[in-house]
Scaffold this motif. Structure first.
Motif, PDB file in Angstrom:
ATOM      1  N   CYS A  76      45.132  31.630  28.637  1.00  0.00           N
ATOM      2  CA  CYS A  76      44.363  31.316  29.897  1.00  0.00           C
ATOM      3  C   CYS A  76      43.982  29.669  30.722  1.00  0.00           C
ATOM      4  O   CYS A  76      44.265  28.816  29.764  1.00  0.00           O
ATOM      5  N   ARG A  77      43.272  30.079  31.705  1.00  0.00           N
ATOM      6  CA  ARG A  77      43.091  28.653  32.425  1.00  0.00           C
ATOM      7  C   ARG A  77      41.462  28.145  31.548  1.00  0.00           C
ATOM      8  O   ARG A  77      40.999  28.713  30.952  1.00  0.00           O
ATOM      9  N   PRO A  78      41.887  27.165  31.598  1.00  0.00           N
ATOM     10  CA  PRO A  78      40.273  26.268  30.918  1.00  0.00           C
ATOM     11  C   PRO A  78      39.459  26.749  31.118  1.00  0.00           C
ATOM     12  O   PRO A  78      39.006  26.914  32.853  1.00  0.00           O
ATOM     13  N   GLY A  79      38.400  27.322  30.190  1.00  0.00           N
ATOM     14  CA  GLY A  79      37.327  27.453  30.519  1.00  0.00           C
ATOM     15  C   GLY A  79      36.782  29.307  31.051  1.00  0.00           C
ATOM     16  O   GLY A  79      35.324  29.964  31.607  1.00  0.00           O
ATOM     17  N   PHE A  80      37.860  29.760  31.028  1.00  0.00           N
ATOM     18  CA  PHE A  80      38.074  30.966  31.856  1.00  0.00           C
ATOM     19  C   PHE A  80      38.705  31.932  31.798  1.00  0.00           C
ATOM     20  O   PHE A  80      40.262  31.740  31.419  1.00  0.00           O
ATOM     21  N   PHE A  81      38.652  33.703  31.413  1.00  0.00           N
ATOM     22  CA  PHE A  81      39.189  34.135  30.273  1.00  0.00           C
ATOM     23  C   PHE A  81      39.429  34.987  31.665  1.00  0.00           C
ATOM     24  O   PHE A  81      40.837  34.636  32.205  1.00  0.00           O
ATOM     25  N   LEU A  82      38.978  35.990  31.968  1.00  0.00           N
ATOM     26  CA  LEU A  82      39.088  37.287  32.488  1.00  0.00           C
ATOM     27  C   LEU A  82      38.638  37.522  33.435  1.00  0.00           C
ATOM     28  O   LEU A  82      36.626  36.898  33.656  1.00  0.00           O
ATOM     29  N   PRO A  83      38.288  37.788  34.653  1.00  0.00           N
ATOM     30  CA  PRO A  83      37.168  38.424  36.039  1.00  0.00           C
ATOM     31  C   PRO A  83      36.346  39.225  35.446  1.00  0.00           C
ATOM     32  O   PRO A  83      36.818  40.580  35.105  1.00  0.00           O
ATOM     33  N   VAL A  84      35.381  38.731  35.472  1.00  0.00           N
ATOM     34  CA  VAL A  84      34.273  39.851  34.572  1.00  0.00           C
ATOM     35  C   VAL A  84      33.919  40.900  36.239  1.00  0.00           C
ATOM     36  O   VAL A  84      33.219  42.255  35.346  1.00  0.00           O
ATOM     37  N   ARG A  85      34.265  40.850  36.759  1.00  0.00           N
ATOM     38  CA  ARG A  85      34.441  41.652  37.723  1.00  0.00           C
ATOM     39  C   ARG A  85      35.672  43.280  38.066  1.00  0.00           C
ATOM     40  O   ARG A  85      34.906  44.429  38.043  1.00  0.00           O
ATOM     41  N   VAL A  86      36.425  42.420  37.865  1.00  0.00           N
ATOM     42  CA  VAL A  86      37.258  43.468  37.369  1.00  0.00           C
ATOM     43  C   VAL A  86      37.470  44.176  36.273  1.00  0.00           C
ATOM     44  O   VAL A  86      37.203  45.284  36.559  1.00  0.00           O
ATOM     45  N   LEU A  87      37.197  43.502  35.207  1.00  0.00           N
ATOM     46  CA  LEU A  87      36.548  44.416  34.130  1.00  0.00           C
ATOM     47  C   LEU A  87      35.799  44.950  34.104  1.00  0.00           C
ATOM     48  O   LEU A  87      35.152  46.574  33.261  1.00  0.00           O
TER      49      LEU A  87
END
Length: 399
Positions: free
Chosen positions: A181-192
């Motif tokens: 994943c991108r450094p410091g970012f896993f998946l978008p919280v709002r989408v989850l």
């Protein structure tokens, strides 16, 4: 760490008989078993053994633990055993912590239907994370999840949520490469959050249609399909809380976190402050406030303290730690091996078991010599040997 001056067991032993009598017919068998287990844990009621040092003859009596998963004193040892198995599965990359929380409006339904709703919470949250991670627009990979159920807030109110520990990447959908994943970012919280809301409500409605939900007292009207649909309507538009914390510092930080969370109970003995005629006073954290002011004290009437503790007793057979995706138990070892291959990292070396780390071979607190069991005694029996007079030794409390 010294033993806490006050334990949940002390409260149960003192007030438990009167509480059970006052609430007879309104306490589940599982709750009664938990109270009994905690009251008898590490007492003569469960039996134990006598151990003597082979070098200095120091003698000690150790009473058996209840091993109940809700007992504050027993979870430390259980966590250590569990963590020893997990350490070999850790990958050398950042791990993320994601929390899925059910809205307060569903808390009563969840409490009245613990087995069903907590299972739906596990499944909907895992499906959400696996689905979004597999989407090429986000990560495009199959990930691994360790999910832990908590049903309490800091004040022991009923607050069902799951903590998920996830490595920062996964195996590509074709199985040929590792996708980070991108450094410091896993998946978008709002989408989850949006997908979690939809999946959970779909599963909850299906459970209602199948007659798997029960309703009592003020919620009895929700047994009607139309009333239930009307009840859920506002929840379909509300924002559901999905919280992603900053990534851990490394695999060892993950282990340290897991040791605190996986086998936690509603309240640790270390949080108890006082037990008197006013009730039970304990430390709690107000998450609505930032900074040091969030740490407070609360006093509950003893009856209410016991009630709050027992509402978090899980139904028999409900597992509160589950694994999904790459970490699903059946294929976990193969998936971890494949991940290490794709990451080009070696298998961790097995650590030799020594007396210093092997709990089955305790050492003498006086001289460090080998302790030998010289007597085993049954429940409610009195050991023939007497312990050595107390010394200023350190006792480890696992609560």
């Amino acid at each position: 760490m010294s033993r806490p001056a006050l334990e949940v067991a002390d409260i149960f032993r003192s007030h438990g008989p009167a509480w059970r009598k006052a609430h007879a017919g309104h306490v589940s068998l599982e709750q009664l078993k938990v109270m009994s287990a905690i009251e008898h844990c590490r007492t003569a009621a469960l039996g134990g053994h006598v151990a003597r040092c082979a070098d200095c003859a120091y003698t000690t009596i150790a009473y058996n633990s209840c091993r109940n998963r809700h007992c504050p004193k027993c979870q430390g040892a259980a966590a250590k055993d569990w963590l020893a198995d997990r350490e070999a599965e850790l990958l050398p990359l950042p791990y993320y912590h994601v929390v899925f929380t059910l809205p307060a409006a569903i808390a009563d339904i969840a409490y009245q239907n613990k087995a069903v709703v907590c299972d739906l919470l596990f499944k909907a949250s895992a499906e959400t994370l696996l689905t979004i991670a597999a989407d090429p627009k986000h990560l495009g990979a199959k990930i691994g999840i360790t999910s832990v159920l908590h049903t309490w807030g800091s004040a022991m109110t009923y607050h069902p949520h799951v903590h998920m520990i996830v490595p920062g990447g996964g195996i590509s959908l074709d199985g040929q490469r590792w996708v980070s994943c991108r450094p410091g970012f896993f998946l978008p919280v709002r989408v989850l959050s949006r997908l979690f809301r939809r999946l959970f409500l779909e599963k909850l409605v299906a459970a209602h249609h199948a007659g798997r939900l029960s309703f009592f007292r003020n919620d009895i009207h929700l047994a009607d399909a139309q009333s239930f649909t009307a009840f859920l309507a506002p929840l379909r538009k509300a924002e559901w809380v999905v919280y992603a914390k900053r990534p851990f510092g490394g695999p060892q930080a993950v282990l340290a976190y897991l040791s605190r969370y996986t086998h936690r109970v509603a309240i640790a003995n270390s949080r108890l402050i006082a037990f008197d005629e006013r009730g039970v006073t304990f430390k709690w954290k107000d998450y609505r406030i930032e900074g040091r002011d969030r740490y407070k004290q609360m006093t509950l009437a003893t009856d209410e303290f016991i009630r709050r503790f027992l509402i978090h007793v899980l139904p028999k057979g409900l597992h509160r730690i589950r694994h999904y995706g790459l970490f699903a138990r059946g294929a976990c070892a193969d998936n971890i091996a494949r991940a290490r291959e794709l990451l080009a990292v070696a298998e961790p070396e097995a650590k030799p078991i020594t007396a210093a780390v092997d709990p089955s071979k305790p050492t003498c607190p006086c001289c460090g010599g080998r302790m030998i069991i010289i007597e085993v005694f049954a429940r409610d029996a009195t050991p023939r040997h007497q312990p050595t007079a107390p010394t200023n030794r350190v006792r480890i409390d696992t609560s």
